[in-house]
Scaffold this motif. Sequence first.
Motif, short mmCIF file in Angstrom:
data_model
loop_
_atom_site.label_atom_id
_atom_site.label_comp_id
_atom_site.label_asym_id
_atom_site.label_seq_id
_atom_site.Cartn_x
_atom_site.Cartn_y
_atom_site.Cartn_z
N UNK A 153 0.79 -1.37 -0.10
CA UNK A 153 0.03 0.04 0.01
C UNK A 153 0.99 1.15 0.05
N UNK A 154 1.97 1.23 0.81
CA UNK A 154 2.97 2.35 1.01
C UNK A 154 3.69 2.59 -0.37
N UNK A 155 3.93 1.44 -1.24
CA UNK A 155 4.85 1.60 -2.39
C UNK A 155 3.69 2.15 -3.50
N UNK A 156 2.38 1.91 -3.58
CA UNK A 156 1.41 2.29 -4.72
C UNK A 156 1.31 3.77 -4.39
N UNK A 157 1.15 4.22 -2.88
CA UNK A 157 0.86 5.66 -2.95
C UNK A 157 2.33 6.39 -3.22
N UNK A 172 2.44 9.21 -6.22
CA UNK A 172 2.75 10.52 -5.89
C UNK A 172 3.72 10.82 -7.17
N UNK A 173 4.67 9.79 -7.50
CA UNK A 173 5.84 10.34 -8.33
C UNK A 173 5.04 10.38 -9.86
N UNK A 174 4.24 9.62 -9.96
CA UNK A 174 3.42 9.79 -11.57
C UNK A 174 2.79 11.32 -11.48
N UNK A 175 2.11 11.51 -10.46
CA UNK A 175 1.34 12.98 -10.47
C UNK A 175 2.56 14.03 -10.77
N UNK A 176 3.74 13.74 -9.89
CA UNK A 176 4.75 14.83 -10.15
C UNK A 176 5.69 14.86 -11.16
N UNK A 177 5.35 13.63 -11.99
CA UNK A 177 6.38 13.41 -13.14
C UNK A 177 7.79 13.45 -12.95
#
Length: 303
Positions: free
Chosen positions: A31-35, A39-44
């Motif tokens: 669950x932590x890894x998914x979050x 976050x990395x995807x949203x910040x690119x």
Amino acid sequence: MDWDKLRIFHAVADAGSLTHAGDSLHLSQSAVSRQIRALEDSLKTTLFHRHARGLILTEQGELLFDATSSMVKRIEAATARIHDSEEEVFGELRVTTTHGFGAMWLAPRLAKLYEKYPDLKIDLMLAENVLDLPMREADVAIRMKEPSQADLIRKRLMAIRMRLYASPRYLDKHGVPDSIEDMQHHRLICQNVQSAQVSAGLQLNQQLLSIVKTTLTVNNYFGVLQAVQSDLGIGVLPNYIIDGNPHITRVLPEVESVEVPVFLAYPEELRQSKRVSAFRDFVQEQILEHRRSLRALADEQSS
């Protein structure tokens, strides 16, 4: 930006591990890894370098961690103010001071504070470096010089001096020095000049080290005191450690450092904090009680 993801990112960056962060957050590692991935995807951007020993922040991750650290400290400050709106004194109070003052003067007196406020939690952080109070690295500081930051409330507590002390057994065996020049016939015990210490103590140590032939240098006052009590020589110690100790004798009363002021300080935002007020009043009461006991001892010895 999703605060929940930032909160999880901060926990991972602080722990350096998905597993440890998950334990502290009561979440599974997956669950932590998914979050974090979301976050990395949203910040690119990539926030962590992954390797076998754990996670290391990238340059972009360091920037975000600085921001979340500031946010966490502000939330902690707000939480503290909310708790301080209650009538009772409870919760955590982070106090920072030097190793010597904290371990040898403050800690032995804290039982009386806990008797009065049993729900108080003291986190005593002993360090020679100065922690940043406005950034909430600590709530209250007791420092051996006046704080320079303008946004702090400060209260002068007392003044101390560095003086020379020895055990009666040592003096019986090696004699009592009559002048500072006589120190060349004695072993000097003091902090080494590389140790973090108040400048007044450093100046006195340097003066004495230029005279003596044999020395024992230690990097803290507790070690100096133990060596003095073990009859190893004449030690340089702050008077707050020795005052009232019947087993240690002051030597060369004319030799002492300049006055060192002791200040209690805390951030302006904690002005209304009941925990801070309780601790401040307690320290002041203990100083007054200590002075009264010294006067009573002096009166008893003179009568």
